[in-house]
Design a protein around this motif. Structure first.
Motif, PDB file in Angstrom:
ATOM      1  N   ASP A  68       0.693  -1.278   0.026  1.00 34.66           N
ATOM      2  CA  ASP A  68       0.012   0.163   0.033  1.00 34.66           C
ATOM      3  C   ASP A  68       0.915   1.261   0.080  1.00 34.66           C
ATOM      4  O   ASP A  68       0.424   2.256  -0.652  1.00 34.66           O
ATOM      5  CB  ASP A  68      -0.987  -0.017   0.854  1.00 34.66           C
ATOM      6  N   ILE A  71       1.736   1.818  -3.847  1.00 34.53           N
ATOM      7  CA  ILE A  71       0.583   1.843  -5.026  1.00 34.53           C
ATOM      8  C   ILE A  71       0.308   3.010  -5.454  1.00 34.53           C
ATOM      9  O   ILE A  71       0.192   3.269  -6.829  1.00 34.53           O
ATOM     10  CB  ILE A  71      -0.508   0.888  -4.553  1.00 34.53           C
ATOM     11  N   GLY A  72       0.474   4.046  -4.666  1.00 35.53           N
ATOM     12  CA  GLY A  72      -0.071   5.464  -5.394  1.00 35.53           C
ATOM     13  C   GLY A  72       1.257   5.857  -6.111  1.00 35.53           C
ATOM     14  O   GLY A  72       0.800   6.905  -6.989  1.00 35.53           O
ATOM     15  N   ARG A 100      -6.499  -0.528  -7.309  1.00 35.52           N
ATOM     16  CA  ARG A 100      -6.384   0.479  -5.927  1.00 35.52           C
ATOM     17  C   ARG A 100      -7.248  -0.789  -4.901  1.00 35.52           C
ATOM     18  O   ARG A 100      -7.155   0.029  -3.728  1.00 35.52           O
ATOM     19  CB  ARG A 100      -7.048   1.499  -6.078  1.00 35.52           C
ATOM     20  N   TYR A 137      -1.544  -4.847  -3.577  1.00 32.41           N
ATOM     21  CA  TYR A 137      -2.589  -4.638  -4.582  1.00 32.41           C
ATOM     22  C   TYR A 137      -1.842  -4.960  -5.869  1.00 32.41           C
ATOM     23  O   TYR A 137      -0.868  -4.991  -6.070  1.00 32.41           O
ATOM     24  CB  TYR A 137      -2.439  -2.987  -4.495  1.00 32.41           C
TER      25      TYR A 137
END
Length: 181
Positions: A68, A71-72, A100, A137
């Protein structure tokens, strides 16, 4: 009487064909159908809600997992390098999708339970689903150059993601200003 019987049989045949057509399920996407039922045959009847299989892309794809905190940072179109465990050759790939939502893990060689790197525990009530200790993810990649890799292989993926220091400082300053004012 014979003409009436022939007409009735034609009507019945037309109705049966219409009903059979309603029972046939067509996928909205093109690709290769992979059966999840070993005894699935053509024109088999399946109870409602049974997952017969899935349609997979005809292109060779790679599914990678990211934590997490990372992932952005990833966006479709970014370049990646794929390495096989038993080969020194690097293969080029490109990110096509970033999911997401945390992935539900099923039996896979990626799971620590089967010798892979992902630590999991068994989900309650179902021995086939696993819950990752860390939320993971899914990132989908496709090869940019032809690759002759067998399906189901475990690979290592390195995604090249560059960040500009100035952009990061600007975002930090803006977030501080928003919190203060």
């Amino acid at each position: 009487m014979t003409a009436e019987k022939i007409e009735a049989d034609r009507t019945a045949l037309h109705e049966l064909r219409r009903r059979r057509e309603k029972l046939t399920v067509q996928s909205t996407m093109s690709g290769t159908f992979v059966s999840k039922l070993p005894s699935l045959s053509k024109q088999a009847f399946l109870p409602k809600g049974t997952q017969a299989g899935e349609v997979v892309s005809e292109k060779l794809m790679v599914y990678a997992c990211a934590q997490d905190r990372d992932i952005g940072k990833f966006k479709p179109g970014e370049e990646a390098t794929v390495y096989l465990r038993d080969s020194l050759e690097a293969r080029q790939a490109r990110i096509t999708a970033v999911n997401r939502i945390a992935a539900q893990l099923k039996d896979s060689p990626l799971l620590q339970r089967h010798g892979g790197p992902v630590p999991v525990y068994v989900a309650e009530g179902n021995g086939q689903n696993y819950i990752s200790v860390l939320p993971l993810y899914r990132i989908e990649l496709e090869f940019t150059t032809p690759a002759d890799i067998a399906s189901g292989r475990v690979v290592t993926v390195k995604i090249r993601h560059s960040e500009r220091l100035g952009e990061q400082l600007w975002k930090l300053i803006l977030s501080v200003l928003r919190k203060e004012f």
